[in-house]
Design a protein around this motif. Structure first.
Motif, mmCIF file in Angstrom:
data_model
loop_
_atom_site.group_PDB
_atom_site.id
_atom_site.type_symbol
_atom_site.label_atom_id
_atom_site.label_comp_id
_atom_site.label_asym_id
_atom_site.label_seq_id
_atom_site.Cartn_x
_atom_site.Cartn_y
_atom_site.Cartn_z
ATOM 1 N N LEU B 257 0.834 -1.205 0.000
ATOM 2 C CA LEU B 257 0.000 0.000 0.000
ATOM 3 C C LEU B 257 0.871 1.258 0.000
ATOM 4 N N SER B 258 1.880 1.227 0.847
ATOM 5 C CA SER B 258 2.770 2.385 0.968
ATOM 6 C C SER B 258 3.497 2.661 -0.349
ATOM 7 N N MET B 259 4.023 1.608 -0.954
ATOM 8 C CA MET B 259 4.768 1.787 -2.195
ATOM 9 C C MET B 259 3.833 2.125 -3.349
ATOM 10 N N TYR B 260 2.620 1.593 -3.291
ATOM 11 C CA TYR B 260 1.635 1.922 -4.332
ATOM 12 C C TYR B 260 1.348 3.423 -4.300
ATOM 13 N N MET B 261 1.172 3.932 -3.073
ATOM 14 C CA MET B 261 0.954 5.376 -2.901
ATOM 15 C C MET B 261 2.180 6.157 -3.390
ATOM 16 N N ALA B 262 3.344 5.631 -3.025
ATOM 17 C CA ALA B 262 4.583 6.320 -3.415
ATOM 18 C C ALA B 262 4.717 6.370 -4.934
ATOM 19 N N VAL B 263 4.375 5.265 -5.574
ATOM 20 C CA VAL B 263 4.481 5.222 -7.034
ATOM 21 C C VAL B 263 3.494 6.209 -7.658
ATOM 22 N N LEU B 264 2.280 6.255 -7.095
ATOM 23 C CA LEU B 264 1.287 7.207 -7.610
ATOM 24 C C LEU B 264 1.772 8.639 -7.437
ATOM 25 N N GLN B 265 2.281 8.914 -6.226
ATOM 26 C CA GLN B 265 2.768 10.271 -5.947
ATOM 27 C C GLN B 265 3.945 10.634 -6.832
ATOM 28 N N ARG B 266 4.681 9.629 -7.250
ATOM 29 C CA ARG B 266 5.911 9.890 -7.995
ATOM 30 C C ARG B 266 5.792 9.548 -9.474
ATOM 31 N N THR B 267 4.560 9.507 -9.949
ATOM 32 C CA THR B 267 4.351 9.147 -11.359
ATOM 33 C C THR B 267 5.175 10.043 -12.279
ATOM 34 N N ARG B 268 5.100 11.342 -12.019
ATOM 35 C CA ARG B 268 5.812 12.285 -12.882
ATOM 36 C C ARG B 268 7.330 12.086 -12.797
ATOM 37 N N GLU B 269 7.797 11.827 -11.561
ATOM 38 C CA GLU B 269 9.242 11.626 -11.397
ATOM 39 C C GLU B 269 9.706 10.370 -12.137
ATOM 40 N N ILE B 270 8.860 9.354 -12.100
ATOM 41 C CA ILE B 270 9.211 8.127 -12.825
ATOM 42 C C ILE B 270 9.254 8.426 -14.330
ATOM 43 N N GLY B 271 8.312 9.269 -14.778
ATOM 44 C CA GLY B 271 8.321 9.701 -16.183
ATOM 45 C C GLY B 271 9.601 10.450 -16.513
ATOM 46 N N ILE B 272 10.039 11.305 -15.593
ATOM 47 C CA ILE B 272 11.278 12.069 -15.825
ATOM 48 C C ILE B 272 12.463 11.113 -15.942
#
Lengths: 234, 364
Positions: B257-272
């Motif tokens: 759950l925590s990492m899922y939230m983190a991934v959602l919050q960091r979607t743009r950063e992952i795109g970068i």
């Protein structure tokens, strides 16, 4: 321009997006040759296909049909990992919204790009140092994006893009989020980098004045190139 | 550089990070506390068995070797065993569970003193009346009783005659004859402790007793101590396995759950990162490294909290719930937490890896 050999070669490029049962033709047979060292501006209204062209050349999305050769790689034939390698080694992006990693300082943003490209990160090479000097951000390297102005952020983004010495710099509305003074400064920097380093630059923009900084201006409409013009003297 | 990226990600959202670490720490603490209680309980039993001063334990026919035995053996067997060769002393005792982990032990004071060397009294005195009870200091602390107080236990009110040092057979002692009458086992004992006149003869005495008394569990105190383990206590191993399973599920769910939230919050950063040419391996590695950090933090906090749990349990029930710190379980609990954390990060990691860079970059 430093060289006349085509670094980007596009033939009959087509791209169709599927949205549910709806098919949208974003690009309808684009042909384009970009010599190495050229500063090319691409202009056009929203929906003209310029962003799609930008994304395909940058390896962010595959073409639906046609041939796209970027820095010697056939983007039409390489898979996802090939496009990742293209982004890592041959092209770099400068975005309208800067897209710096918000948790990292300017220095670490640049280091991240170097790290991903497999280049040394501990000390910046002399040529990168001179780019940083040219961009005027040497004193701002230990600041995070939230501590910098829009103009400074964009200059860091340009430094990050150039740090890996890409064959092609792709700039997507680089002045779209900047005031007039900063816009002018960034455009002059791009022009300067192109002239001094021979850096190939593809810039897409809505702004016709910004487009004038290029060697050539490509006009797009409805997924096609409708006109190619030379800029007025700036 | 990836360490820096992960560290900055973890640092950038301190509340989410601390909550994740805390939630991962909970199953770690749960594991260590339950393991600690199991081991503490067994270690306490072991020490108290040694404190009796006997060499051999003789239990009723077909009784469990390590479990409590009801009073089913005729008391006259004590005299019979005392008459066996090389038996210096035989002492029968009665044990009666009174709820929870508490057990009332019936002893013959004179025999008990002779075998164990006698109680060391903190206060009070030995039995004087039928309602007298001796409690050890742990139990006295737990129930806040002093010599002279009344002590209500299920089925009877006792008079605390004395407070004794712990470590001898039980925590609560009454006179055996009183307990026998009370539980309807007059003339019966639960177990018989034997002292041999020569320690070297313990094994041969056991052999001869086993030959004579078929189906009676007879074992040396050394054997008893080796048998007092989590694996030999009926159902305890299964219970602990269930707790371990629950801990893995909690750790997995929390990190996921925590990492899922983190991934959602960091979607743009992952795109970068993807626009910079980051590979799927790089992105997955970053997510897993972050989960590893959370798992490590949760493990360390869980270990620290197990000390707090021990202190809290000791303050509430030092006699009934003795808890040990089982160091050997630290890496095991850590491995469970880390395994669950990494497993929990896999799905969010897959989401991050599969993210379309263009959509990720457009994410607000």
């Amino acid at each position: 321009m430093s060289s006349q050999a085509a670094i980007i070669s596009i033939h009959d490029l087509r791209k169709t997006y599927h949205t549910g049962k709806v098919f949208v033709d974003a690009l309808r047979g684009v042909n384009l040759e970009v010599p190495a060292g050229e500063f090319l501006s691409i202009v056009g209204p929203s929906g003209s296909g310029k962003s799609t062209l930008f994304h395909i050349v940058g390896g962010l999305t595959p073409p639906s049909a046609g041939e796209v050769i970027v820095a010697g790689r056939n983007v039409s034939a390489i898979g996802d990992s090939g496009r990742t390698e293209l982004r890592r080694k041959s092209v770099s992006f400068v975005f309208q919204k800067f897209n710096l990693l918000p948790n990292l300082t300017a220095r670490d943003n640049i280091r991240t790009a170097l790290y991903i490209a497999g280049m040394p990160t501990a000390l910046f090479a002399d040529d990168l140092k001179s780019v940083l000097e040219l961009l005027g951000i040497s004193a701002r390297l230990d600041h995070k994006p939230s501590e910098m102005s829009g103009g400074e952020q964009q200059r860091v983004a340009i430094a990050r893009a150039l740090a890996t010495r890409p064959a092609i710099l792709l700039a997507d509305e680089p002045t779209g989020n900047l005031d007039t003074a900063n816009s002018l400064a960034v455009l002059k920097l791009l022009k300067d980098l192109n002239q001094r380093l021979g850096q190939t630059i593809l810039m897409i923009t809505h702004n016709t004045e910004a487009a004038e900084y290029g060697h050539r201006i490509v006009h797009m409409r409805d997924g096609q190139i409708v006109e190619t013009s030379a800029p007025a003297t700036i | 550089m990836i360490v820096k990226l992960v560290w900055e990600n973890v640092r950038h959202k301190p509340v989410r990070t601390l909550l994740s670490i805390l939630l991962i720490a909970v199953p770690v603490t749960l594991i260590l506390t339950l393991i600690g209680l199991s081991h503490g309980f067994i270690e306490d039993s072991r020490k108290r068995s040694v404190g009796v001063g006997a060499d051999i334990l003789f239990k009723p026919q077909n009784a469990s070797v390590v479990g409590l035995s009801t009073a089913t053996m005729p008391e006259k067997m004590v005299q019979a065993l005392a008459a066996e060769p090389h038996i210096a002393q035989a002492m029968g005792t009665v044990v009666n569970p009174i709820g929870g982990f508490d057990v009332l032990v019936g002893i013959d004071p004179a025999e008990f003193d002779k075998m164990s060397g006698g109680f060391v009294f903190d206060s009070g005195h030995t039995f004087q009346g039928p309602n007298d009870i001796l409690v050890d200091t742990w139990y006295a602390d737990q129930r806040h009783v002093r010599a002279g107080d009344k002590l209500h236990l299920p089925g009877h009110d006792w008079h605390v005659a004395g407070i004794v040092e712990p470590g001898k057979l039980g925590h609560l002692f009454v006179q055996m004859s009183v307990l026998q009458d009370m539980i309807g086992a007059t003339g019966k004992v639960s177990q018989i402790f034997l002292k041999v006149d020569d320690k070297k003869l313990v094994d041969s005495v056991i052999q001869s007793l086993r030959a004579k008394y078929d189906n009676y569990p007879i074992l040396s105190m050394a054997e008893l101590q080796s048998l007092l383990s989590v694996d030999n206590v009926p159902m305890l191993g299964s219970f602990l396995n269930v707790i371990l399973g629950i801990s893995v599920v909690i750790g997995f769910a929390v990190v996921s759950l925590s990492m899922y939230m983190a991934v959602l919050q960091r979607t743009r950063e992952i795109g970068i990162l993807k626009s910079l040419g980051a590979t799927k391996f790089f992105v997955m590695g970053m997510i897993l490294a972050e989960a590893f950090c959370l798992g490590l933090g949760g493990t360390i906090l869980g270990i620290l909290l197990s000390f707090a749990a021990k202190a809290a349990i000791h303050a509430v029930a030092p006699a009934s719930l003795p808890q040990a710190i089982v160091y050997v379980w630290w890496p095991r609990a850590g491995a469970i937490a880390m395994g669950a954390a990494l497993l929990g990060a896999l799905y969010p990691g897959m989401i991050a890896v599969r993210q379309d860079p263009i959509e990720a970059l457009a994410y607000e």
